[in-house]
Scaffold this motif. Structure first.
Motif, PDB file in Angstrom:
ATOM      1  N   ALA A 170      34.809  50.123  40.663  1.00 43.99           N
ATOM      2  CA  ALA A 170      33.850  49.008  40.694  1.00 43.99           C
ATOM      3  C   ALA A 170      33.889  48.208  39.398  1.00 43.99           C
ATOM      4  N   SER A 171      35.060  47.690  39.068  1.00 41.02           N
ATOM      5  CA  SER A 171      35.218  46.961  37.813  1.00 41.02           C
ATOM      6  C   SER A 171      34.933  45.471  37.946  1.00 41.02           C
ATOM      7  N   ASP A 172      34.769  45.003  39.191  1.00 40.60           N
ATOM      8  CA  ASP A 172      34.614  43.569  39.404  1.00 40.60           C
ATOM      9  C   ASP A 172      33.791  43.344  40.668  1.00 40.60           C
ATOM     10  N   PRO A 173      32.718  42.558  40.574  1.00 42.67           N
ATOM     11  CA  PRO A 173      31.894  42.300  41.767  1.00 42.67           C
ATOM     12  C   PRO A 173      32.504  41.282  42.721  1.00 42.67           C
ATOM     13  N   THR A 208      28.459  44.850  36.988  1.00 43.48           N
ATOM     14  CA  THR A 208      28.680  44.718  38.426  1.00 43.48           C
ATOM     15  C   THR A 208      27.358  44.785  39.185  1.00 43.48           C
ATOM     16  N   ARG A 211      25.353  41.411  38.789  1.00 47.48           N
ATOM     17  CA  ARG A 211      25.935  40.313  39.574  1.00 47.48           C
ATOM     18  C   ARG A 211      25.659  40.482  41.063  1.00 47.48           C
TER      19      ARG A 211
END
Length: 476
Positions: A170-173, A208, A211
């Motif tokens: 989960a490094s980027d939403p 994350t 956002r």
């Protein structure tokens, strides 16, 4: 523009010019001797310089693998330095990264020196995030993966009132905001969406969560984010278990290959890494040979280590009974036991990646330089210079993953034509010329021209067959 490595003919030892199924199975070469100020070095055409760099890299790999004195490897690296450049054409840029990787490989016999250099180059979290963002913006592969995965999850979750998605990185939403939008547009109203995000760094998960929570509130979708601070190696799978009434989906984007790392025995590897003599190469059908190798070769798969860690992890995911597991992986053979195998396969693979960037992004782009150095360069270094548990970038092809998934109790879930149309529409909207999405046995291949670079596949639990296999199969 002619693709990188296009047109190189690989000849077996002797006079034969036949193309074998394994690229560069036996090579012999007397590399050119370059003087720093030779006029002809500056006058080389791009194709000639690229061919020369390929020869030099292969020769350098042979010298590094042979062990002993560093003088021969140092001489080869000095010659590569005359032609390679991190901001030149695509082949020059590739060569600069492979040269660094081979240099680091050469000093593995000096653990203190190696450790000192590696500790000084730890990639800060912010730089890693920036490199990933450039990958997202300059190449279509992640966005295509997100679109296809979201469509598959939407179809699997039709009619469900509580949807639980586990994101293994989960490094980027970016992936989940469109899913929130799609769920919010349901005619029967949005379900409750719960996302469990896994990452080693708490601050990444915090960003994350913020956002996604903001987006969910804006879209009026009931939402919960559960952070799990952990690496995949140490993940407690029980923390991911869905509660009664929840429909579970799992998303893995470029993560599973990291679990293939095993404790290698350096002495055994050094013995195995005696690179065969390198045959003369001429700029011609090298890429054609690569296509043949990709279609028919199984040498890399058969030579790959057979770790149990990945099978244990997949079996644990199976026990969670997900309705769908979507997997994105590099479509490459970078997990061979020998340096020769990995170098050749990686040269082919990253030649296509850098060729794509050369045609779509200006050479002077700062973002491109960062992407090539901080992401692709680090991958190349890991593939070439590292061994054992340090070697995380163990990319393998979809066919190998298909075998592992089947043994672990999963069966393929064909991706829909709607997902394919969405992916192709995305390419058109962004104007990404030269990139393609192809369907292959229910999975999607994301390609540069006709070269597959990434695969997206979907899987679901095969309860009956799984019980049969568990009673009869030895898990590799």
């Amino acid at each position: 523009m002619t693709p990188l490595l296009a047109g190189v003919v690989v000849q077996d030892d002797g006079s034969s010019s036949s193309v074998t199924s394994a690229p560069l199975e036996t090579l012999s070469l007397s590399p050119p001797s370059l003087a720093p100020h030779s006029p002809w070095v500056r006058e080389l055409k791009s194709d000639e310089r690229g061919l020369c760099l390929i020869h030099l890299l292969l020769d350098c790999a042979s010298r590094v693998a042979s062990g002993g004195s560093l003088d021969p490897a140092n001489a080869a690296l000095e010659q590569i330095a005359l032609l390679a450049s991190p901001d030149g054409d695509a082949m020059q840029r590739i060569a600069s990264h492979f040269a660094e990787a081979l240099a680091r490989r050469a000093i593995r016999s000096w653990p203190g020196l190696c450790h000192a250099l590696d500790s000084a180059r730890v990639l800060p979290l912010a730089e890693a995030a920036v490199a990933r963002r450039h990958f997202l913006d300059l190449c279509p592969f992640l966005r295509l993966s997100f679109v296809v995965a979201n469509q598959a999850i939407m179809e699997a979750m039709e009619g469900e009132r509580v949807v639980h998605v586990v994101d293994l990185n989960a490094s980027d939403p970016t992936q989940w905001i469109p899913l929130l939008q799609a769920l919010g547009a349901r005619s029967e109203g949005p379900p409750h969406l719960k996302i469990t995000g896994i990452h080693e760094h708490k601050e990444v998960l915090h960003y994350t969560a913020i956002r996604l929570s903001e987006a969910a509130e804006r879209l009026d979708v009931p939402f919960q984010f559960i952070p799990v601070v952990s690496s995949l190696d140490n993940l407690d799978i029980e923390r991911l278990r869905a509660k009664t009434g929840e429909a579970l989906a799992i998303s893995s984007v470029l993560q599973l290959h990291t679990l293939l790392a095993t404790e290698d025995v350096d002495g055994h590897l050094r013995k195995a890494q005696r690179i065969a003599p390198i045959s003369k190469l001429s700029l011609g059908e090298f890429l054609e040979k690569d296509h043949l190798a990709n279609a028919h070769s199984t040498s890399a798969e058969s030579a790959s280590p057979q770790p149990t860690r990945i099978q244990s992890f997949l079996a644990s995911l199976w026990r969670l009974s997900p309705k769908i597991l979507v997997v994105t992986e590099q479509e490459a053979n970078h997990n061979g036991q020998t340096l020769k195998e990995r170098l050749v396969e990686a040269l082919f693979y990253y030649a296509a990646v850098f060729d794509a960037l050369d045609l779509t992004v200006p050479r002077q782009s700062v973002e491109r330089l960062r992407l090539e150095k901080k992401l692709f360069g680090e991958e190349i270094r890991n593939i070439i210079a590292c061994e054992g548990l340090e070697r995380k970038e163990r990319h393998e092809k979809l066919e190998r993953w298909r075998q592992r998934m089947g043994i672990s109790g999963f069966r393929a879930l064909p991706l829909s034509y709607c997902g394919l149309l969405q992916a192709r529409r995305l390419l058109q909207c962004f104007g990404w010329q030269g990139y393609k999405v192809k369907e292959e046995n229910g999975c999607f291949m994301m390609c540069w021209q006709d070269r597959p670079l990434f695969s997206v596949s979907a899987w679901r639990c095969n309860l009956v067959e799984s019980l049969k296999k568990r009673s009869t199969s030895v898990v590799p």
